[in-house]
Each structure stands twice: as structure tokens, then as C-alpha cells.
Design a protein around this motif. Structure first.
Motif, PDB file in Angstrom:
ATOM      1  N   ILE A 194       0.861  -1.190   0.000  1.00  0.00           N
ATOM      2  CA  ILE A 194       0.000   0.000   0.000  1.00  0.00           C
ATOM      3  C   ILE A 194       0.899   1.242   0.000  1.00  0.00           C
ATOM      4  CG2 ILE A 194      -1.786   1.299   1.221  1.00  0.00           C
ATOM      5  CD1 ILE A 194      -2.875  -1.198   0.001  1.00  0.00           C
ATOM      6  N   THR A 195       1.376   1.593  -1.177  1.00  0.00           N
ATOM      7  CA  THR A 195       2.104   2.833  -1.396  1.00  0.00           C
ATOM      8  C   THR A 195       1.080   3.955  -1.618  1.00  0.00           C
ATOM      9  OG1 THR A 195       2.132   2.475  -3.775  1.00  0.00           O
ATOM     10  CG2 THR A 195       3.995   1.570  -2.512  1.00  0.00           C
ATOM     11  N   PRO A 196       1.494   5.204  -1.688  1.00  0.00           N
ATOM     12  CA  PRO A 196       0.521   6.264  -1.992  1.00  0.00           C
ATOM     13  C   PRO A 196      -0.286   5.984  -3.259  1.00  0.00           C
ATOM     14  CG  PRO A 196       2.560   7.246  -1.231  1.00  0.00           C
ATOM     15  CD  PRO A 196       2.824   5.772  -1.350  1.00  0.00           C
ATOM     16  N   THR A 197       0.384   5.532  -4.310  1.00  0.00           N
ATOM     17  CA  THR A 197      -0.317   5.241  -5.568  1.00  0.00           C
ATOM     18  C   THR A 197      -1.267   4.061  -5.415  1.00  0.00           C
ATOM     19  OG1 THR A 197       1.551   6.085  -6.858  1.00  0.00           O
ATOM     20  CG2 THR A 197      -0.002   4.646  -8.006  1.00  0.00           C
ATOM     21  N   ALA A 198      -0.812   3.006  -4.754  1.00  0.00           N
ATOM     22  CA  ALA A 198      -1.644   1.818  -4.557  1.00  0.00           C
ATOM     23  C   ALA A 198      -2.850   2.136  -3.682  1.00  0.00           C
ATOM     24  CB  ALA A 198      -0.822   0.694  -3.942  1.00  0.00           C
ATOM     25  N   PHE A 199      -2.661   2.966  -2.662  1.00  0.00           N
ATOM     26  CA  PHE A 199      -3.771   3.377  -1.799  1.00  0.00           C
ATOM     27  C   PHE A 199      -4.846   4.062  -2.636  1.00  0.00           C
ATOM     28  CE2 PHE A 199      -5.245   4.654   2.497  1.00  0.00           C
ATOM     29  CZ  PHE A 199      -6.210   5.597   2.133  1.00  0.00           C
ATOM     30  N   ALA A 200      -4.423   5.048  -3.432  1.00  0.00           N
ATOM     31  CA  ALA A 200      -5.376   5.800  -4.255  1.00  0.00           C
ATOM     32  C   ALA A 200      -6.099   4.892  -5.243  1.00  0.00           C
ATOM     33  CB  ALA A 200      -4.644   6.919  -4.997  1.00  0.00           C
ATOM     34  N   ASN A 201      -5.373   3.954  -5.840  1.00  0.00           N
ATOM     35  CA  ASN A 201      -5.987   3.022  -6.793  1.00  0.00           C
ATOM     36  C   ASN A 201      -7.005   2.115  -6.106  1.00  0.00           C
ATOM     37  OD1 ASN A 201      -4.434   4.093  -8.847  1.00  0.00           O
ATOM     38  ND2 ASN A 201      -2.894   2.473  -8.787  1.00  0.00           N
ATOM     39  N   THR A 202      -6.679   1.687  -4.885  1.00  0.00           N
ATOM     40  CA  THR A 202      -7.593   0.814  -4.140  1.00  0.00           C
ATOM     41  C   THR A 202      -8.901   1.527  -3.849  1.00  0.00           C
ATOM     42  OG1 THR A 202      -5.744  -0.364  -3.106  1.00  0.00           O
ATOM     43  CG2 THR A 202      -7.888  -0.533  -2.032  1.00  0.00           C
ATOM     44  N   ILE A 203      -8.813   2.766  -3.406  1.00  0.00           N
ATOM     45  CA  ILE A 203     -10.029   3.530  -3.116  1.00  0.00           C
ATOM     46  C   ILE A 203     -10.828   3.768  -4.392  1.00  0.00           C
ATOM     47  CG2 ILE A 203     -10.925   5.736  -2.294  1.00  0.00           C
ATOM     48  CD1 ILE A 203      -9.939   3.806  -0.095  1.00  0.00           C
ATOM     49  N   GLU A 204     -10.134   4.058  -5.473  1.00  0.00           N
ATOM     50  CA  GLU A 204     -10.815   4.261  -6.753  1.00  0.00           C
ATOM     51  C   GLU A 204     -11.598   3.008  -7.149  1.00  0.00           C
ATOM     52  OE1 GLU A 204      -9.729   6.411 -10.948  1.00  0.00           O
ATOM     53  OE2 GLU A 204      -8.291   4.915 -10.228  1.00  0.00           O
ATOM     54  N   GLU A 205     -11.013   1.835  -6.939  1.00  0.00           N
ATOM     55  CA  GLU A 205     -11.703   0.580  -7.250  1.00  0.00           C
ATOM     56  C   GLU A 205     -12.928   0.380  -6.352  1.00  0.00           C
ATOM     57  OE1 GLU A 205      -8.744  -2.406  -6.744  1.00  0.00           O
ATOM     58  OE2 GLU A 205      -7.521  -1.725  -8.439  1.00  0.00           O
ATOM     59  N   GLU A 265      11.375   7.781  -2.573  1.00  0.00           N
ATOM     60  CA  GLU A 265      11.347   7.529  -4.013  1.00  0.00           C
ATOM     61  C   GLU A 265       9.906   7.375  -4.518  1.00  0.00           C
ATOM     62  OE1 GLU A 265      13.959   7.393  -6.231  1.00  0.00           O
ATOM     63  OE2 GLU A 265      15.104   8.184  -4.530  1.00  0.00           O
ATOM     64  N   GLU A 266       8.974   7.091  -3.609  1.00  0.00           N
ATOM     65  CA  GLU A 266       7.563   6.955  -3.994  1.00  0.00           C
ATOM     66  C   GLU A 266       6.959   8.344  -4.211  1.00  0.00           C
ATOM     67  OE1 GLU A 266       5.643   4.432  -4.656  1.00  0.00           O
ATOM     68  OE2 GLU A 266       7.041   2.813  -4.140  1.00  0.00           O
ATOM     69  N   PRO A 267       6.342   8.602  -5.353  1.00  0.00           N
ATOM     70  CA  PRO A 267       5.754   9.916  -5.594  1.00  0.00           C
ATOM     71  C   PRO A 267       4.534  10.152  -4.696  1.00  0.00           C
ATOM     72  CG  PRO A 267       5.167   8.413  -7.365  1.00  0.00           C
ATOM     73  CD  PRO A 267       6.166   7.692  -6.507  1.00  0.00           C
ATOM     74  N   PRO A 268       4.346  11.377  -4.226  1.00  0.00           N
ATOM     75  CA  PRO A 268       3.154  11.684  -3.421  1.00  0.00           C
ATOM     76  C   PRO A 268       1.912  11.746  -4.293  1.00  0.00           C
ATOM     77  CG  PRO A 268       4.388  13.686  -3.856  1.00  0.00           C
ATOM     78  CD  PRO A 268       5.207  12.548  -4.425  1.00  0.00           C
ATOM     79  N   VAL A 269       0.782  11.516  -3.681  1.00  0.00           N
ATOM     80  CA  VAL A 269      -0.512  11.630  -4.362  1.00  0.00           C
ATOM     81  C   VAL A 269      -1.440  12.415  -3.437  1.00  0.00           C
ATOM     82  CG1 VAL A 269      -2.510  10.401  -5.300  1.00  0.00           C
ATOM     83  CG2 VAL A 269      -0.222   9.409  -5.532  1.00  0.00           C
ATOM     84  N   PHE A 270      -2.143  13.368  -3.983  1.00  0.00           N
ATOM     85  CA  PHE A 270      -3.171  14.081  -3.217  1.00  0.00           C
ATOM     86  C   PHE A 270      -4.514  13.551  -3.713  1.00  0.00           C
ATOM     87  CE2 PHE A 270      -5.994  17.396  -1.805  1.00  0.00           C
ATOM     88  CZ  PHE A 270      -5.416  17.875  -0.639  1.00  0.00           C
ATOM     89  N   LEU A 271      -5.132  12.690  -2.905  1.00  0.00           N
ATOM     90  CA  LEU A 271      -6.375  12.032  -3.296  1.00  0.00           C
ATOM     91  C   LEU A 271      -7.560  12.903  -2.890  1.00  0.00           C
ATOM     92  CD1 LEU A 271      -7.787   9.494  -4.439  1.00  0.00           C
ATOM     93  CD2 LEU A 271      -7.698   8.538  -2.117  1.00  0.00           C
ATOM     94  N   GLU A 272      -8.442  13.149  -3.849  1.00  0.00           N
ATOM     95  CA  GLU A 272      -9.601  14.004  -3.611  1.00  0.00           C
ATOM     96  C   GLU A 272     -10.864  13.270  -4.063  1.00  0.00           C
ATOM     97  OE1 GLU A 272     -11.225  18.325  -5.261  1.00  0.00           O
ATOM     98  OE2 GLU A 272      -9.048  17.984  -5.097  1.00  0.00           O
ATOM     99  N   LEU A 273     -11.777  13.056  -3.119  1.00  0.00           N
ATOM    100  CA  LEU A 273     -13.034  12.353  -3.390  1.00  0.00           C
ATOM    101  C   LEU A 273     -14.195  13.313  -3.209  1.00  0.00           C
ATOM    102  CD1 LEU A 273     -12.428   9.116  -1.258  1.00  0.00           C
ATOM    103  CD2 LEU A 273     -11.924   9.428  -3.684  1.00  0.00           C
ATOM    104  N   HIS A 274     -15.133  13.290  -4.145  1.00  0.00           N
ATOM    105  CA  HIS A 274     -16.354  14.091  -4.031  1.00  0.00           C
ATOM    106  C   HIS A 274     -17.546  13.143  -4.079  1.00  0.00           C
ATOM    107  CE1 HIS A 274     -14.736  18.279  -4.748  1.00  0.00           C
ATOM    108  NE2 HIS A 274     -13.689  17.516  -5.052  1.00  0.00           N
TER     109      HIS A 274
END
Length: 517
Positions: free
Chosen positions: A208-219, A254-263
Motif C-alpha cells: 500500500i504505497t501512496p499510488t496503490a492506496f489511491a488506486n484501491t479507493i478508486e476501485e 522515491e515513492e511519488p506523493p498523491v493528493f487524493l480528492e473524493l467528491h
């Protein structure tokens, strides 16, 4: 007669506690049933069955009542007894103790004792049946179908995705003798939401990296795409927003940050001011240059518990189709030491222009939340609630008994408190005095210092005071969940591991806000 009775009881226990044999484990016989019994009042003694249990007993011509008497006096709350072969449809029947039927909201404990007893008892019954490799369980509503569903689903959760040997997967349904299907479904949604947060918090940081976290929520929100919009903001966007505090934490990894925004747009009036939920999303916290001790550092995979509970709450709100608008923000990154990492003493600039002297890189959660709170305020929300595993000091203050709440709004405190009484996942109000603000604004090099003048004293309070410097909303609450991040055995209906708290309280809070107009 006494000797005969004792011999009969011993023989009965041996018979009733005999597990499945290998020949009995085919699919048809792997069904189970959980039924509840209340303690009678002191002057009465004994037990009395719930409505569903009494109906089941009637179909057996009183055999269940008889066996309970033979098995011995009393059945303490949260405990269970297993009976085999008493009904052709249910080879295993778990009878669980619910405490006293007369119990309710307890002012001293700040929760509804009866609801908590039901969660604990049903969880215990389901877990016992799972250990017996029962794969389908029907559950008595025990007088509160929502609490029964929560107990069943929360109690059966375990994170074993990466193990070769897994626990038996158990499906649950409301027993046909119970009627409140809608409340059962609501309880399932609440519990599944908390289990989603537990899944995210428990998973290893390399999964669960920042990118993986965001992808999981999107799914997870994909089935509700007509009501939920997902924006996964990149590092370039974060830079455009001038979120210097957030970027200062992310730069060491080395993991890029992600700012996850849900509406989530659930209100009939799409223009209704939204509830704003903001969650700290540090997917692994090494402490940065201010490196943490190695002991228990692995638990810092759950330092994104704020983001996990916030996002899981929105997934649940969407599943329940709550008539409310919610915006969820989760700044996601790792806090790692490297040649690019922020150094103690560095000064960074937040989105609102305030400068921050970073004297301890392990006080990073408040930095990423600062920029998220500034951004969230631009939506003119009805209220802002941020959630974070922010300080060890919060764990010292309250332990795992309750989430600490710091707020500038009596109204918002009452809303959160009332929700927590219903869920049993309690909150407790903490001080937000100017005394603490003075400690974070007294900085040698900048407008603010990220650890305050006296770093060891009132650490949870000074962290809250720091966050308040980035809030303009009249209704704001900061929930410090460091003390409730994990569970050993304090919450009986949760197994050992990451807790996913206080997801159900956030959902209940949003539901009450939705129906209050």
C-alpha cells in the motif's frame, strides 16, 4: 440425586462439545447458527432467550432450553456455548451471552452498553464457528440487527491475504426468525467500511504505497461512480498548489506523493455545502532524518490510518446512499530519510503562506494536514473533520479507550459525541487553549515551529494548536487516533491488529448530519 445430576452434566458437556469428524465436514453440514440469551435480573436468576432463540427452541420442543440448563448455570456476556446435532439445518449452534436486557446508554461509559454487549457476543459466536470451519452462519438479531451485523462482520475479519494458510471464509446472513433486514444491511455496511480501513492499515507498506492506496479507493468507489468523483492529484499539481509543507515530507522518498480528492454527491441539492473529511496519509513513517527507534517501526505502515478511515467512510456513505455531500482529502506520501529529505531546522512554506520551522521531521503529519486543511477551506464546507494518527502523546493520554477530539465548535463536538455513543467507538474532548498556541507560534526562524516550545509536554494539544493555524472554518474538529490505531484485546469484537477506528463513528456522524437537514 446430586451425584447423578453431576454425572449427567459431565456426560452432557462431553457430548455437546464434540467437534466435527472428518466425515461430517461436507458443505451441507458446515452451516452454523448464532443465538442470543439474556441474563435475567438478579432477583429472577437464570437466562431468558431472545425472540429468535425462543422461536428456534419452540421448533425443538424446548430442547435448547433443556440443554442450556444441563450445561450449567449462567452464561456470561460475551461467552458462548456450542451445541451439535440439535437441528438438521444447523449442525452447529452457538448460544451467546448478551448480558442484561435492561441495559442501555451508560453515562459513565459514554456508550450504549446493550449494543456493545450484542457486538461482543455475536462476534464471539461467529469466531467460534469459524474455528470449527463453519462457512455459513445465520445470526440472531438479538434485539438490534445493526449491532448484531457489526459484531459478526467485524469479528470475522482477519488480514491473511499474504499467508498460505488462511482462516475459513464465512458468509453471514440474518436468521429467518429475525425481521429487521434493513438495519442488518446497514450494520453490514458500517462493519465492511471499518474492515476496509483495517485492510488498508494492516497491509505492508510495499503493498500500500501512496499510488496503490489511491488506486484501491478508486476501485472501491467504482460501483458508485454516478455519485463519487475521484481525483488522483500528481506531484506537479501539488507543486502548482504551493503545498510546500506536504512536499517537504514527501521529498525524502522515491515513492511519488498523491493528493487524493473524493467528491461524494449524495444530497438532493448538489449545491448543499459539503462535509469535509481530511485524513493523514503517511503510508510509511520512518521519522525521516529524525529517525524512529527500530522497535515497532513496522507498525508505521498504519500511519495512514486517518486517510484509511476517511476514505472508507466515504465508500460506506456511498454504499448507503446517504443524502449528504462529502468531500474527502487524503495527502498520501512516505516519510523517509535520504539525501533529499528535509533536515531538522529547515524552514518550509505552507499553502497559506505561513512559514514553518521543522525542528523534528517525525512531526510530519501536521505538515501534510496543514496544506490539506488550507485547500479544504476553499470549498466553504459545512464542517471540517480531520483524522490522523498524529501523536504518541494522545496514546499516553487516553490509550485505546477513545479518540481524542480537539474542536473550535460545541455543535460539532456534540454531533461527534452522540454518534460515538451509538457506535461504541468513543470520542473524548480535549483542550484547545491559547496556552498551546503560544508554544507553536514562538519560533526562532519562522511563523510556526512544528513541535512547539516544550516538545514533550502536552504534545497532542500543541499538535492540535498547530493545525488550528491553518483552519478558517467555524466548525472544525481534529481527531487524533494514535491511541486507537491498533487493537490487542481491548475491543472484544476486533481481533488483534489494526483497528480501523473510528470509521463507524465517522459514518454515523455523516448519517446524522444528512438527516438533520
Amino acid at each position: 440425586m446430586l451425584v447423578v445430576r453431576k454425572a449427567a452434566q459431565t456426560a452432557a458437556r462431553k457430548h455437546l462439545c464434540r467437534p466435527f469428524s472428518a466425515s461430517q465436514t461436507h458443505l451441507q453440514e458446515r452451516k452454523g447458527l448464532v443465538l442470543g440469551v439474556f441474563e435475567k435480573e438478579a432477583e429472577e436468576g437464570g437466562l431468558h432467550l431472545t425472540q429468535a432463540a425462543a422461536s428456534f427452541d419452540q421448533t425443538l420442543s424446548g430442547k435448547l432450553s433443556e440443554l442450556l440448563k444441563i450445561a450449567g448455570p449462567g452464561l456470561k456476556k460475551g461467552k458462548s456455548r456450542i451445541f451439535y446435532g440439535i437441528h438438521q439445518d444447523f449442525p452447529c449452534v452457538a448460544v451467546v451471552g448478551l448480558g442484561k436486557d435492561s441495559e442501555g446508554i451508560c453515562g459513565a461509559e459514554n456508550w450504549d452498553t446493550k449494543k456493545e454487549n450484542i457486538r461482543q457476543a455475536v462476534s464471539a459466536g461467529c469466531q467460534v464457528l469459524q474455528e470449527l470451519e463453519v462457512n455459513h452462519v445465520e445470526v440472531d438479531d438479538c434485539g438490534d440487527a445493526k449491532s448484531a451485523a457489526e459484531g459478526a462482520v467485524l469479528g470475522l475479519f482477519s488480514y491473511d491475504q499474504l499467508k498460505s494458510k488462511k482462516k475459513t471464509r464465512v458468509t453471514t446472513q440474518l436468521h429467518h426468525g429475525s425481521a429487521d433486514v434493513d438495519d442488518w444491511k446497514k450494520g453490514l455496511a458500517y462493519a465492511e467500511g471499518q474492515n476496509l480501513a483495517r485492510f488498508l492499515m494492516e497491509a505492508p507498506a510495499n503493498h500500500i504505497t501512496p499510488t496503490a492506496f489511491a488506486n484501491t479507493i478508486e476501485e472501491r468507489v467504482a460501483p458508485h461512480a454516478e455519485r463519487v468523483t475521484v481525483n488522483k492529484r500528481s506531484k506537479a499539481w501539488i507543486e502548482e498548489q504551493q503545498m510546500g509543507a506536504f512536499l517537504s515530507v514527501a521529498r525524502g522518498s522515491e515513492e511519488p506523493p498523491v493528493f487524493l480528492e473524493l467528491h461524494y454527491n449524495g444530497a438532493p441539492d448538489r449545491k448543499q455545502p459539503p462535509l469535509m473529511l481530511v485524513g493523514k496519509g503517511v503510508t510509511f513513517d520512518s521519522g525521516g532524518i529524525s529517525l524512529k527507534p527500530s522497535q515497532s517501526m513496522d507498525a508505521m505502515r498504519a500511519d495512514m490510518g486517518g486517510a484509511a478511515t476517511v476514505c472508507a467512510s466515504i465508500v460506506t456513505a456511498a454504499a448507503l446512499k446517504l443524502p449528504v455531500n462529502i468531500i474527502g482529502l487524503a495527502p498520501l506520501c512516505e516519510n523517509m530519510p535520504s539525501g533529499k529529505a528535509t533536515k531538522p531546522g529547515d524552514v518550509v512554506t505552507a499553502k497559506n503562506g505561513k512559514t514553518i520551522q521543522v525542528d523534528n521531521t517525525d512531526a510530519e503529519g501536521r505538515l501534510i494536514l496543514a496544506d490539506a486543511l488550507c485547500y479544504g477551506s476553499t470549498f466553504n464546507p459545512r464542517a471540517i473533520v480531520n483524522v490522523a494518527t498524529l501523536t504518541g502523546a494522545m496514546d499516553v493520554a487516553l490509550g485505546s479507550a477513545a479518540t481524542g477530539v480537539f474542536t473550535n465548535s460545541d455543535w460539532l463536538w456534540e454531533q461527534l459525541h452522540q454518534a460515538s455513543v451509538v457506535t461504541g467507538d468513543r470520542v473524548w474532548r480535549m483542550p484547545l487553549f491559547q496556552h498551546y498556541t503560544k508554544q507553536v507560534t514562538d519560533s526562532q526562524l519562522a511563523d510556526l515551529n512544528n513541535i512547539g516550545k516544550y516538545s514533550r509536554s502536552g504534545g497532542a494539544c500543541t499538535a492540535a494548536a498547530f493545525l488550528r493555524e491553518f483552519v478558517t472554518a467555524p466548525h472544525w474538529a481534529h481527531l487524533d487516533i494514535a491511541g486507537v490505531m491498533s487493537n490487542k484485546d481491548e475491543v472484544p469484537y476486533l481481533r488483534k491488529g489494526m483497528s480501523g477506528r473510528p470509521t463507524r463513528t465517522l459514518v454515523e456522524f455523516a448519517a446524522r448530519l444528512a438527516h438533520s437537514g
